[in-house]
Design a protein around this motif. Sequence first.
Motif, PDB file in Angstrom:
ATOM      1  N   THR A  80       3.152   5.557  -5.997  1.00 41.83           N
ATOM      2  CA  THR A  80       2.858   5.496  -7.434  1.00 41.83           C
ATOM      3  C   THR A  80       1.711   6.427  -7.788  1.00 41.83           C
ATOM      4  N   LEU A  81       0.643   6.403  -7.008  1.00 44.07           N
ATOM      5  CA  LEU A  81      -0.506   7.277  -7.275  1.00 44.07           C
ATOM      6  C   LEU A  81      -0.129   8.743  -7.152  1.00 44.07           C
ATOM      7  N   GLU A  82       0.710   9.074  -6.172  1.00 39.61           N
ATOM      8  CA  GLU A  82       1.162  10.457  -6.029  1.00 39.61           C
ATOM      9  C   GLU A  82       1.989  10.883  -7.238  1.00 39.61           C
ATOM     10  N   SER A 111       0.832  -1.203   0.000  1.00 39.73           N
ATOM     11  CA  SER A 111       0.000   0.000   0.000  1.00 39.73           C
ATOM     12  C   SER A 111       0.871   1.259   0.000  1.00 39.73           C
ATOM     13  N   PHE A 112       2.012   1.239   0.664  1.00 44.12           N
ATOM     14  CA  PHE A 112       2.915   2.377   0.646  1.00 44.12           C
ATOM     15  C   PHE A 112       3.435   2.609  -0.772  1.00 44.12           C
ATOM     16  N   ALA A 113       3.840   1.523  -1.434  1.00 46.56           N
ATOM     17  CA  ALA A 113       4.325   1.632  -2.812  1.00 46.56           C
ATOM     18  C   ALA A 113       3.213   2.128  -3.726  1.00 46.56           C
TER      19      ALA A 113
END
Length: 105
Positions: free
Chosen positions: A9-11, A3-5
């Motif tokens: 990625t979304l940011e 979820s951190f990755a």
Amino acid sequence: MASFAMNITLERIALFQFTPAHCAQARAMLGWRVEELSEESGVGVEAIQRFEAMQDIPDTARLSLAYRFESEGLVFFPGFAPGWGMNVKGSTPNPVGRTDYAMVE
């Protein structure tokens, strides 16, 4: 860890897709002055003005602006003006009166 990755990625995607021109166009679409966007997003007036003048601002400020506009139903793609997403906030003033209201909920 995934979820951190995914968040990173979304940011990165949001930062790539949201341009200074998008910011000015989105403000115009919503009828917001720079001061209103500042209040709504938590980003300073000077930072917004610098961004719209194509100067650098921190990534966190850009994300705050992009996410605030997205919360109003706007979507951003490189090379295109902002558009309304498929699930636009406020697109139906009285959803109860719709024939497909049961599906809305």
